[in-house]
Structures are given as structure tokens and as C-alpha cells.
Design an enzyme around this catalytic site. Structure first.
Site, PDB file in Angstrom:
ATOM      1  N   TRP A   4       0.851  -1.198   0.000  1.00 18.49           N
ATOM      2  CA  TRP A   4       0.000   0.000   0.000  1.00 18.49           C
ATOM      3  C   TRP A   4       0.889   1.251   0.000  1.00 18.49           C
ATOM      4  O   TRP A   4       0.597   2.253  -0.670  1.00 18.49           O
ATOM      5  CB  TRP A   4      -0.891  -0.030   1.246  1.00 18.49           C
ATOM      6  N   GLN A  56      -8.492 -11.698   3.799  1.00 17.59           N
ATOM      7  CA  GLN A  56      -7.571 -10.661   4.298  1.00 17.59           C
ATOM      8  C   GLN A  56      -8.345  -9.709   5.209  1.00 17.59           C
ATOM      9  O   GLN A  56      -9.351  -9.115   4.802  1.00 17.59           O
ATOM     10  CB  GLN A  56      -6.942  -9.901   3.136  1.00 17.59           C
ATOM     11  N   GLN A  82      13.358  -1.690   7.386  1.00 20.28           N
ATOM     12  CA  GLN A  82      12.124  -2.188   8.023  1.00 20.28           C
ATOM     13  C   GLN A  82      11.812  -3.611   7.559  1.00 20.28           C
ATOM     14  O   GLN A  82      11.324  -4.437   8.333  1.00 20.28           O
ATOM     15  CB  GLN A  82      10.945  -1.252   7.735  1.00 20.28           C
ATOM     16  N   LEU A 100       0.947  -4.246  12.300  1.00 21.50           N
ATOM     17  CA  LEU A 100       1.634  -3.428  13.310  1.00 21.50           C
ATOM     18  C   LEU A 100       0.703  -2.329  13.820  1.00 21.50           C
ATOM     19  O   LEU A 100       1.158  -1.387  14.478  1.00 21.50           O
ATOM     20  CB  LEU A 100       2.895  -2.789  12.710  1.00 21.50           C
ATOM     21  N   GLY A 134       3.542  -3.425   5.942  1.00 22.26           N
ATOM     22  CA  GLY A 134       4.000  -2.505   4.904  1.00 22.26           C
ATOM     23  C   GLY A 134       5.340  -1.947   5.341  1.00 22.26           C
ATOM     24  O   GLY A 134       5.572  -1.772   6.534  1.00 22.26           O
ATOM     25  N   ALA A 135       6.228  -1.664   4.388  1.00 21.16           N
ATOM     26  CA  ALA A 135       7.562  -1.193   4.769  1.00 21.16           C
ATOM     27  C   ALA A 135       7.923   0.088   4.030  1.00 21.16           C
ATOM     28  O   ALA A 135       7.646   0.245   2.854  1.00 21.16           O
ATOM     29  CB  ALA A 135       8.599  -2.269   4.486  1.00 21.16           C
ATOM     30  N   TYR A 180      -4.412   1.244  -4.566  1.00 19.53           N
ATOM     31  CA  TYR A 180      -3.223   1.860  -3.949  1.00 19.53           C
ATOM     32  C   TYR A 180      -2.550   2.792  -4.968  1.00 19.53           C
ATOM     33  O   TYR A 180      -1.881   2.337  -5.895  1.00 19.53           O
ATOM     34  CB  TYR A 180      -2.232   0.790  -3.462  1.00 19.53           C
ATOM     35  N   ARG A 211      -2.555   8.496   8.909  1.00 18.72           N
ATOM     36  CA  ARG A 211      -2.677   8.268  10.348  1.00 18.72           C
ATOM     37  C   ARG A 211      -3.089   9.517  11.120  1.00 18.72           C
ATOM     38  O   ARG A 211      -3.558   9.416  12.247  1.00 18.72           O
ATOM     39  CB  ARG A 211      -1.357   7.696  10.891  1.00 18.72           C
TER      40      ARG A 211
HETATM   41  N1  NAP Z   1      -7.381  -5.401   2.692  1.00 17.87           N
HETATM   42  C1  NAP Z   1      -7.434  -4.211   3.229  1.00 17.87           C
HETATM   43  O1  NAP Z   1      -8.489  -3.584   3.350  1.00 17.87           O
HETATM   44  C2  NAP Z   1      -6.155  -3.574   3.689  1.00 17.87           C
HETATM   45  C3  NAP Z   1      -6.185  -2.442   4.521  1.00 17.87           C
HETATM   46  C4  NAP Z   1      -4.976  -1.909   4.950  1.00 17.87           C
HETATM   47  C5  NAP Z   1      -3.777  -2.504   4.566  1.00 17.87           C
HETATM   48  N2  NAP Z   1      -3.772  -3.591   3.734  1.00 17.87           N
HETATM   49  C6  NAP Z   1      -2.510  -4.267   3.331  1.00 17.87           C
HETATM   50  O2  NAP Z   1      -1.777  -4.570   4.513  1.00 17.87           O
HETATM   51  C7  NAP Z   1      -0.475  -3.998   4.435  1.00 17.87           C
HETATM   52  C8  NAP Z   1      -0.007  -3.620   5.822  1.00 17.87           C
HETATM   53  O3  NAP Z   1      -0.944  -2.804   6.499  1.00 17.87           O
HETATM   54  P1  NAP Z   1      -0.673  -1.261   6.797  1.00 17.87           P
HETATM   55  O4  NAP Z   1       0.293  -0.734   5.832  1.00 17.87           O
HETATM   56  O5  NAP Z   1      -2.009  -0.615   6.940  1.00 17.87           O
HETATM   57  O6  NAP Z   1      -0.093  -1.251   8.285  1.00 17.87           O
HETATM   58  P2  NAP Z   1       1.150  -1.895   9.064  1.00 17.87           P
HETATM   59  O7  NAP Z   1       1.833  -2.894   8.229  1.00 17.87           O
HETATM   60  O8  NAP Z   1       0.616  -2.298  10.369  1.00 17.87           O
HETATM   61  O9  NAP Z   1       2.076  -0.620   9.294  1.00 17.87           O
HETATM   62  C9  NAP Z   1       2.896  -0.128   8.285  1.00 17.87           C
HETATM   63  C10 NAP Z   1       3.709   1.044   8.811  1.00 17.87           C
HETATM   64  O10 NAP Z   1       4.396   0.656  10.002  1.00 17.87           O
HETATM   65  C11 NAP Z   1       5.690   1.229   9.995  1.00 17.87           C
HETATM   66  N3  NAP Z   1       6.661   0.117  10.011  1.00 17.87           N
HETATM   67  C12 NAP Z   1       6.790  -0.908   9.130  1.00 17.87           C
HETATM   68  N4  NAP Z   1       7.792  -1.731   9.467  1.00 17.87           N
HETATM   69  C13 NAP Z   1       8.296  -1.225  10.604  1.00 17.87           C
HETATM   70  C14 NAP Z   1       9.348  -1.611  11.447  1.00 17.87           C
HETATM   71  N5  NAP Z   1      10.070  -2.696  11.192  1.00 17.87           N
HETATM   72  N6  NAP Z   1       9.601  -0.855  12.537  1.00 17.87           N
HETATM   73  C15 NAP Z   1       8.874   0.243  12.824  1.00 17.87           C
HETATM   74  N7  NAP Z   1       7.864   0.676  12.058  1.00 17.87           N
HETATM   75  C16 NAP Z   1       7.576  -0.055  10.954  1.00 17.87           C
HETATM   76  C17 NAP Z   1       5.833   2.053   8.735  1.00 17.87           C
HETATM   77  O11 NAP Z   1       5.439   3.417   8.972  1.00 17.87           O
HETATM   78  P3  NAP Z   1       6.368   4.511   9.703  1.00 17.87           P
HETATM   79  O12 NAP Z   1       7.789   4.051   9.557  1.00 17.87           O
HETATM   80  O13 NAP Z   1       6.066   5.773   8.989  1.00 17.87           O
HETATM   81  O14 NAP Z   1       5.867   4.526  11.131  1.00 17.87           O
HETATM   82  C18 NAP Z   1       4.795   1.451   7.818  1.00 17.87           C
HETATM   83  O15 NAP Z   1       4.295   2.358   6.877  1.00 17.87           O
HETATM   84  C19 NAP Z   1      -0.639  -2.819   3.452  1.00 17.87           C
HETATM   85  O16 NAP Z   1       0.585  -2.419   2.872  1.00 17.87           O
HETATM   86  C20 NAP Z   1      -1.605  -3.413   2.463  1.00 17.87           C
HETATM   87  O17 NAP Z   1      -0.932  -4.245   1.529  1.00 17.87           O
HETATM   88  C21 NAP Z   1      -4.949  -4.132   3.306  1.00 17.87           C
END
Ligand code: NAP
Length: 315
Positions: free
Chosen positions: A21, A172, A281, A203, A275-276, A57, A223
Site C-alpha cells: 500500500w 484478508q 524495516q 503493526l 508494509g515497509a 493503492y 494516520r
Molecule cells: N485489505 C485491506 O483492506 C487492507 C487495509 C490496509 C492494509 N492492507 C494491506 O496490509 C499492508 C499492511 O498494512 P498497513 O500498511 O495498513 O499497516 P502496518 O503494516 O501495520 O504498518 C505499516 C507502517 O508501520 C511502519 N513500520 C513498518 N515496518 C516497521 C518496522 N520494522 N519498525 C517500525 N515501524 C515499521 C511504517 O510506517 P512509519 O515508519 O512511517 O511509522 C509502515 O508504513 C498494506 O501495505 C496493504 O498491503 C490491506
């Protein structure tokens, strides 16, 4: 890296996937192609073979970045590509058109997993019409497997009952140490039926890592308006959950992120897709497997999580 079967498909996917994303360059702030390529290269090097993107996305930008990167890196045969079509495009003809466009943007012969991003909510498309289109896509070799996302259990069951020759391999849904609604009925069902729960926001968009507090909220991305990052919720998270995550991170010599992801992986059939923002990360996220929390520490996290009082009613 550890691997798990993508439901009954027989395809092996890594126990930690990669969410794309962020590549969209809109909701999460600017994102360069060079970063996306470096992130995917690092993920591949570490054995992460499951990449999740979606048509919405960056209105196709994430799919384009994923497709371009795997082509330039020459790794198409080593990755499982999952994408999604939004709930607004679930009429029969729209599903076919959307899948074709996603496939073109990705530049691949076949989409490994096509997911229905969210139900057709206000469009009132009968579920069997949508599933008929999904089966047509399998039949025509446009996609290999069918998945859903954000479907309540009852709709998932209805969707399965429409399918004649195929089955749904995955669902998902949002799942992290703070937001655990899937545990009530969906996860037990998926485990029983041999389907994978692909955990989005594993996360809690960074909230479980402890780097954000009511005084230091994330700026410049989605956010800012996410209820989870409302100061009242962040106060709950940082006072009741983060201290336990940090305590265990010291005990295990792992980072808070790795503790939070390991807790998810301890649930059968759950595949988090963090997501990274950078290759660093990805390295950290990949290090969340290959070891396990003790049962006692697993329960300690669960009970800290149970004590949270989170609300989405923020005004
Ligand atoms: N199906 C759906 O409706 C839906 C909805 C949402 C997401 N998704 C999918 O799920 C994936 C993941 O969800 P998400 O992006 O919402 O949230 P997430 O994976 O919980 O959080 C991603 C954010 O956490 C931080 N991060 C990532 N790795 C890290 C690490 N090792 N240490 C510290 N911070 C870290 C980064 O932001 P910062 O570094 O800026 O803090 C990153 O942008 C998305 O990319 C997408 O493919 C699907």
C-alpha cells in the site's frame, strides 16, 4: 524464513509477507520507485515471497511499481503476487475489466491471488454474480486463486456456496495486537476450513511499536485522521500494551515490531503482511520468524491487549 501453504492452493508463501500500500505514494505520503525496488529486492533476499498490492493503492501506481520491480529484478518465478479489486467494481463485467487492468499494470501472465477488497456495500451486487466472474477469470487463466478481504463470515460462506469449481483460499482482514475482532468468529472458521488469514495492519500502522505517543503522533499521512492514533487511544496503547511489548523485546533480544509480529504468527494460518517504508524495516519484519515467544509470554501480551479500552468514536 518460514513458509505456509496458501490455503488449499498448495502454493507456499512466506510466513511474513510484504504489504505494498505504501508504494501508492498517496495515503502514506510520497514513495519513490527506487525505494519500492530496494524494498522488494531486500524482501526477496530474505525469503519473503508474498507481495500484497491493490488496484486502489495510488490508483494503480503500487501495482505498476511491484510489476516493474519484479521484472527488473528477474524474480517473477519466485514471488506470489496478490492484488485486489475494490468493492465498487464487483459487477460481472467490471470484475473482468478490473482484473485485466490489474494484470496489465503488473505486467504478469497470471495474477496468483485476486482478492475482492471489500464487499460491494452500497452497490447491492448479488454475491453470486461477483463469484461467477471470479470463476470465469480462473477458467480463462487470468488469475490462479480467489480470495476475499473484509468480508464478514456470513458473506464469506455465501460467497463459497456460489462457487462451482473453485474455493476461496484466503481472507484478508485487519488483525494486530490491538484490533482482534477476527478472533471472535472468522479466524476459528478459517483455521477449521484450511484457509489463510492474511493480516493487514499487523503493526496497527506502527502503533504497537511504541514509537508514537499522544505527544508524538505521526504526521503527513493517513494516520493523522486514523481513530487509532487519537490521543486517547494512543494513551491506552502506550501505557498498557507498549511497556509489555518492550519488556519482552529486551527479554528475547528482539525489537518491539518483531514481538508484535511473532505474536500474530503464533496463531495457526495467520500471515501478517507489514508494509515497509525502507529495506531496513523489511529486515526487521523478516526477523519476526524463526523463533517463538513462550506460551506464558504469548498470554502476557494477550492479557495486556485485553485490558485496552479503544474506541473508534472520536468525535
Ligand atoms: N485489505 C485491506 O483492506 C487492507 C487495509 C490496509 C492494509 N492492507 C494491506 O496490509 C499492508 C499492511 O498494512 P498497513 O500498511 O495498513 O499497516 P502496518 O503494516 O501495520 O504498518 C505499516 C507502517 O508501520 C511502519 N513500520 C513498518 N515496518 C516497521 C518496522 N520494522 N519498525 C517500525 N515501524 C515499521 C511504517 O510506517 P512509519 O515508519 O512511517 O511509522 C509502515 O508504513 C498494506 O501495505 C496493504 O498491503 C490491506
Amino acid at each position: 524464513m518460514e513458509y505456509i501453504s496458501l490455503g488449499k492452493s498448495g502454493i507456499k508463501i512466506s510466513r511474513i509477507g510484504l504489504g505494498a500500500w505504501q508504494f501508492g505514494g498517496d495515503a502514506w505520503g510520497p514513495y519513490e520507485y527506487s525505494t519500492a525496488k530496494a524494498v522488494i529486492a531486500k524482501a526477496h533476499e530474505l525469503g519473503i515471497n508474498f507481495i500484497d498490492t491493490a488496484a486502489v493503492y495510488g490508483r494503480g501506481r503500487s501495482e505498476e511499481f511491484v510489476g516493474r520491480a519484479i521484472k527488473e529484478l528477474g524474480i517473477r518465478d519466485h514471488v506470489v503476487i496478490a492484488t485486489k479489486i475494490p468493492g465498487d467494481w464487483h459487477r460481472y463485467d467490471d470484475v473482468l475489466r478490473a482484473a485485466k487492468r490489474s494484470k496489465e499494470r503488473l505486467g504478469i501472465d497470471v495474477i496468483d491471488l485476486l482478492q475482492l477488497h471489500w464487499p460491494a456495500c452500497w452497490h447491492n451486487v448479488p454475491i453470486c454474480e461477483t463469484m461467477r466472474a471470479m470463476e470465469k477469470l480462473v477458467e480463462d487463466g487470468i488469475i490462479r486463486y480467489i480470495g476475499v478481504s473484509n468480508y464478514p463470515l456470513q458473506l464469506l460462506e455465501a460467497a463459497r456456496s456460489c462457487l462451482k469449481k473453485n474455493d476461496i483460499v484466503s481472507s484478508q482482514n485487519r488483525y494486530n495486537l490491538i484490533e482482534r475482532e477476527v478472533e471472535k468468529e472468522l479466524l476459528p472458521y478459517l483455521q477449521r476450513e484450511g484457509m489463510v488469514l492474511i493480516a493487514w495492519s499487523p503493526l496497527a500502522k506502527g502503533a504497537v511499536t511504541g514509537k508514537y505517543t499522544p505527544e508524538n503522533r505521526p504526521r503527513g499521512d493517513l494516520r493523522e485522521n486514523d481513530p487509532l492514533f487519537h490521543p486517547d487511544n494512543l494513551r491506552e496503547i502506550t501505557t498498557k500494551l507498549v511497556p509489555i511489548v518492550k519488556e519482552l523485546s529486551i527479554k528475547y533480544g528482539k525489537t518491539p515490531t518483531q514481538i508484535a509480529l511473532n505474536w500474530l504468527v503464533m496463531h495457526n494460518n495467520v500471515v501478517p503482511i507489514p508494509g515497509a517504508k525502507s529495506p531496513e524495516q523489511v529486515v526487521e519484519n523478516a526477523g519476526a520468524v524463526g523463533w517463538r515467544l513462550s506460551d506464558e509470554d504469548f498470554r502476557k501480551l494477550e492479557s495486556a491487549s485485553n485490558s485496552l479500552v479503544i474506541t473508534y468514536v472520536t468525535w
